[in-house]
Design a protein around this motif. Structure first.
Motif, PDB file in Angstrom:
ATOM      1  N   HIS A  92      41.799  34.393  46.889  1.00 14.31           N
ATOM      2  CA  HIS A  92      40.519  34.931  46.663  1.00 14.31           C
ATOM      3  C   HIS A  92      40.989  36.368  46.026  1.00 14.31           C
ATOM      4  O   HIS A  92      42.287  36.662  46.296  1.00 14.31           O
ATOM      5  N   PHE A  93      40.228  37.074  45.484  1.00 19.78           N
ATOM      6  CA  PHE A  93      40.529  38.330  44.695  1.00 19.78           C
ATOM      7  C   PHE A  93      40.017  39.462  45.972  1.00 19.78           C
ATOM      8  O   PHE A  93      39.006  39.376  46.444  1.00 19.78           O
ATOM      9  N   LYS A  94      41.053  40.455  46.087  1.00 22.47           N
ATOM     10  CA  LYS A  94      40.773  41.551  46.978  1.00 22.47           C
ATOM     11  C   LYS A  94      41.283  42.691  46.041  1.00 22.47           C
ATOM     12  O   LYS A  94      42.357  42.977  45.707  1.00 22.47           O
ATOM     13  N   LYS A  99      44.173  47.959  41.696  1.00 24.09           N
ATOM     14  CA  LYS A  99      44.322  46.444  41.116  1.00 24.09           C
ATOM     15  C   LYS A  99      43.554  45.557  41.812  1.00 24.09           C
ATOM     16  O   LYS A  99      42.983  45.920  42.905  1.00 24.09           O
ATOM     17  N   LEU A 100      43.359  44.633  41.289  1.00 24.62           N
ATOM     18  CA  LEU A 100      42.880  43.283  42.280  1.00 24.62           C
ATOM     19  C   LEU A 100      43.963  42.258  42.371  1.00 24.62           C
ATOM     20  O   LEU A 100      44.753  41.829  41.631  1.00 24.62           O
ATOM     21  N   ILE A 136      43.358  46.837  37.157  1.00 22.43           N
ATOM     22  CA  ILE A 136      41.796  46.885  36.531  1.00 22.43           C
ATOM     23  C   ILE A 136      42.006  47.780  35.336  1.00 22.43           C
ATOM     24  O   ILE A 136      42.273  48.745  35.151  1.00 22.43           O
ATOM     25  N   LYS A 137      41.226  47.168  34.293  1.00 28.41           N
ATOM     26  CA  LYS A 137      41.192  47.660  32.890  1.00 28.41           C
ATOM     27  C   LYS A 137      39.757  48.451  32.809  1.00 28.41           C
ATOM     28  O   LYS A 137      39.739  49.439  32.413  1.00 28.41           O
ATOM     29  N   LEU A 145      37.262  44.138  35.128  1.00 27.49           N
ATOM     30  CA  LEU A 145      37.992  43.380  33.725  1.00 27.49           C
ATOM     31  C   LEU A 145      39.527  43.424  33.988  1.00 27.49           C
ATOM     32  O   LEU A 145      39.805  44.680  34.349  1.00 27.49           O
ATOM     33  N   VAL A 146      40.000  42.425  34.151  1.00 27.98           N
ATOM     34  CA  VAL A 146      41.640  42.475  34.141  1.00 27.98           C
ATOM     35  C   VAL A 146      42.349  41.667  33.165  1.00 27.98           C
ATOM     36  O   VAL A 146      41.746  40.857  32.277  1.00 27.98           O
TER      37      VAL A 146
END
Length: 806
Positions: A92-94, A99-100, A136-137, A145-146
């Protein structure tokens, strides 16, 4: 400076374009060169920079990530095959700062409880893994969006480490020669797929990589990444029983009461439910469908479809209608797409194992995707065996359809076997002694002699086995109530009917003790089948001639055909040896009706020993003199391979080497240290058991004491006798066994010395005897310095390698 400003301007414009449009539902406003893919994860491909930008709108939501090889290397020895699956993990993303983090939680340690704090205590006690940190962009209304390029453009499948482990060289990823492969980069509602062409640079060290790569310094493969939505929570895991014929998925549950096992075990299986649970026969809500690689040629294609469809017989037996189906893969579909269970036709430069693997939900064991890889050269080996057994090319004719039909019959069975693994089923290596009870055994072709001709009509089975119906019932049958007792009853009824089940660990090692778990064997009466195999082998060798190859083929090809015939008895020999110091046992449970464990009777051991000793008898394994004229030095372009006879005579065919190899094969099995120790232990418990002293006495009588008038046979006897001495030296010097074994073997070496001294021989045989006496004297002086010399390596046998896959 001007160039740097232009680059910075382009990057700013690119990201500005994404900031304006990455949340839009259409891609028609995206700047030139950027393509939007909408699916389970929306992502963007920028062809200007060959980058992937991933849009993430759900944090802390588990999904499945797995990797695979979409294009491989093509070497069985290296093992990086087209379609090879990697591990599937929950991630999962956190969010953490800018950052993710892509986090893999630890599924091996859990607390199945409603107590949130208890769950947390277990989660915090064991390590998790952060697989990647995505900067993270852009962020807009909780949507991120990354740049995911670095995550995908890496050696996720471990190609470089695999090459290094196989001593093929040190390789590293060359990003300048790597790129996204858009033809197989796709988005779907429940999964997204990313494919990359990756080039590895290095210096080739081994021959395997050089043989399959056009440039050994630059090796290009394709790696694949999949993000997949996890199944819903409606799947009910089913408990693993060691007798059920499956593989366990397990974890530790720290919320378990103290009087219960903390380790939870469940089977791997597909989800299958009846449309109408009340009906005796019902269609499935979602049938299990397997798709066949469109690159599979005929007649293999039809055979694989037919063999795989055998499984529907077992599903029908538990009340399903067309619950298991085989179809051709739709045009344009990707074999690695998680939505398709696949049977893939895989090419390698040498023959090797086929295998069935799967991607499952690590939380529950639910199989999400089954994937079978079938080696395309396997069918040619079965054809070669049939060609060796019956000369099909007499008088310039081509009468080899019987060989093709036998090979096709094996492919049908192989299709069912490998699909069985992806349904959750383990090998059942006891099935071949149980009336061909399962396609999950390794079947040796079954032949008989009729009027001194080999009958091929019953070589392989043509249906699912009775044990296979038991496993399907245990894994997939639905129960209205009392599931645990109903499952127990399925197994109890099966064993009460005489069915047996034992798997890999009980079949594969040289020191295996199982009386029934064997690979590539036949028959409930193992020793009688060995005699049968030897009789068939002898008949085929007597009839072997130039007519075993086609007209205008070089005679070197005739030698290649002869190899599987000469070693035709190898696997049944191994099965028969296991009866000596053997055990009959099962995966018994308390309250069941199976045999727990008992020793193979002394009578059976002695019968088996006589059959095994037949495989080192000169008149059995000597290549007939007249056949040697068929095997000239190898022709230009047709040199020896790993599957050829080895030779100590240079270019000449080595009949002595063949006998040495065959005898060492048997002796390694018969005089295995674990087997020798069991003979000591068993004899102490029951004087009627075969003992090590008796075994060695019989061995010495059938070898050392043997003499032949024929000089060819006598020379071969000397080869066998030397092999016997070498194996006895090895056993006498071996440390990790009962010391009684060392003592008995040392005593027998002394007896052999006396036998040799008392032999009244002249000429060359006297010289050999004196040399053997010197070998014994030197060994006794310093056993620890002994180093066993190796016979010419036995050519690859299984799969009909010697390493285990699936």
């Amino acid at each position: 400076m001007k160039k740097l400003l232009l680059i910075l301007f382009f990057i700013a414009v690119s990201f500005d374009g994404f900031s304006q449009f990455f949340t839009e539902k259409t891609a028609n406003k995206l700047q030139k060169g950027i393509t939007k893919y909408e699916g389970y994860f929306t992502f963007y491909y920028d062809e200007n920079s060959d980058k992937i930008f991933l849009q993430i709108d759900q944090l802390d939501t588990d999904f499945l990530y797995f990797r695979s090889l979409s294009e491989g290397i093509g070497s069985n020895d290296i093992g990086l095959d087209r379609g090879q699956l990697g591990a599937g993990v929950v991630v999962h993303f956190k969010k953490a700062g800018n950052k993710l983090m892509l986090i893999q939680p630890n599924q091996d340690y859990r607390a199945i409880t409603d107590n949130v704090e208890e769950k947390k205590s277990v989660r915090e006690a064991f390590a998790k893994s952060v697989l990647h940190g995505f900067v993270i962009k852009k962020e807009r209304k909780g949507i991120y969006l990354v740049d995911a390029t670095d995550f995908f453009m890496r050696d996720a499948h471990g190609v470089s480490s695999t090459l290094a482990r196989n001593k093929e060289g040190t390789y590293s990823l060359d990003e300048s020669k790597s790129a996204f492969h858009l033809d197989r980069t796709k988005a779907f509602p429940k999964n997204v797929e990313f494919d990359l062409m990756l080039t590895f640079k290095g210096s080739p060290k081994g021959s395997n990589l050089r043989s399959v790569s056009p440039n050994g310094f630059l090796v290009t493969v394709h790696q694949h990444h999949s993000f997949v939505e996890l199944p819903d929570n409606n799947y009910k895991p089913r408990k693993f029983d060691p007798r059920s014929g499956g593989y366990p998925m397990s974890y530790l549950d720290y919320a378990t009461p103290v009087n219960q096992s903390i380790k939870k075990r469940f089977i791997y299986r597909h989800r299958l439910e009846k449309k109408n649970p009340e009906a005796e026969i019902s269609e499935a809500k979602e049938p299990i469908i397997y798709y066949l690689d469109r690159g599979t040629p005929e007649p293999v294609r039809s055979a694989l479809l037919e063999g795989g469809s055998w499984w529907n017989q077992a599903f029908e037996a538990i009340g399903y209608k067309e619950a298991f189906q085989m179809k051709m893969l739709p045009v344009g579909a990707d074999p690695l797409d998680v939505r398709y269970n696949m049977v893939q036709w895989v090419h390698r430069s040498t023959r090797g194992w086929s295998y069935g693997s799967s991607i499952s939900d690590p939380r529950t064991g639910e199989i999400i995707k089954g994937h079978v890889s079938l080696g395309s050269l396997r069918i040619r080996q079965d054809f070669l065996i049939a060609q060796a057994l019956q000369a099909p090319y007499k008088k310039d004719a081509v009468d080899d359809d019987f060989a093709l039909q036998m090979a096709i019959a094996r492919i049908r069975q192989l299709s069912a076997h490998e699909i069985g693994h992806t349904l959750g089923f383990a090998h059942n290596f006891a099935a071949s002694t149980n009336g061909r009870a399962s396609v999950m055994d390794y079947p040796h072709p079954k032949f008989s002699l009729k009027e001194n001709k080999i009958d091929f009509s019953n070589a392989y089975d043509t249906k699912i086995g009775v044990w296979d119906k038991v496993t399907v019932a245990y894994f997939y049958q639905e129960f209205e109530k009392d599931e645990e007792n109903e499952l127990h009853k399925i197994l109890e009824d099966a064993f009460a009917s005489g069915l047996k089940y034992l798997s890999d660990a009980d079949a594969r090692s040289q020191g295996s003790a199982s009386s029934s778990a064997h690979l590539w064997d036949n028959g409930s009466n193992i020793h009688d089948e060995l005699y049968n195999i030897l009789k068939i082998r002898r008949t085929a060798i007597e009839n072997f001639s130039k007519d075993n190859i086609k007209t205008k083929q070089p005679y070197s090809a005739l030698e290649d055909v002869f190899v599987p015939l000469y070693f035709f008895h190898r696997f049944q020999t191994e099965a028969a040896v296991k009866l000596i110091g053997g055990l009959e046992y099962s995966y018994a449970v308390k309250g069941g009706n199976q045999t727990i464990v008992k020793r193979v009777s002394g009578t059976t051991e002695r019968i088996a020993l006589q059959a095994v000793l037949k495989t080192i008898a000169v008149d059995e394994i000597a290549i007939p003199k007249e056949k040697l004229a068929l095997f000239p030095p190898r022709a230009m372009g047709f040199g020896r391979t790993r599957e050829s006879f080895k030779s100590d005579l240079g270019v000449e065919f080595d009949a002595f080497g063949a006998v040495e190899t065959a005898s060492e094969m048997t002796l390694n099995l018969l005089l295995n240290p674990q087997r020798a120790s069991r003979l000591i232990a068993h004899k102490s418990l029951n004087k009627r058991q075969l003992g090590l002293v008796e075994l060695l006495d019989e061995l010495i009588t059938k070898t050392i004491k043997k003499t032949h008038k024929d000089s060819y046979y006598q020379e071969l006897q000397s080869v066998i006798n030397t092999a016997v001495l070498e194996q006895l030296f090895y056993l006498a010097a071996y440390k990790n066994q009962y010391k009684q074994v060392n003592a008995i073997v040392m005593h027998k070496l002394s007896e052999i010395k006396t036998i040799l001294q008392n032999k009244k021989l002249e000429g060359i045989q006297k010289i050999y005897n004196l040399a053997m006496i010197k070998m014994i004297e030197d060994f006794v002086k310093n056993p620890t310095s002994f180093k066993k010399s190796n016979a010419p390596k036995i050519p690859d046998g299984s799969p009909i390698g010697n390493d285990y896959k699936y």
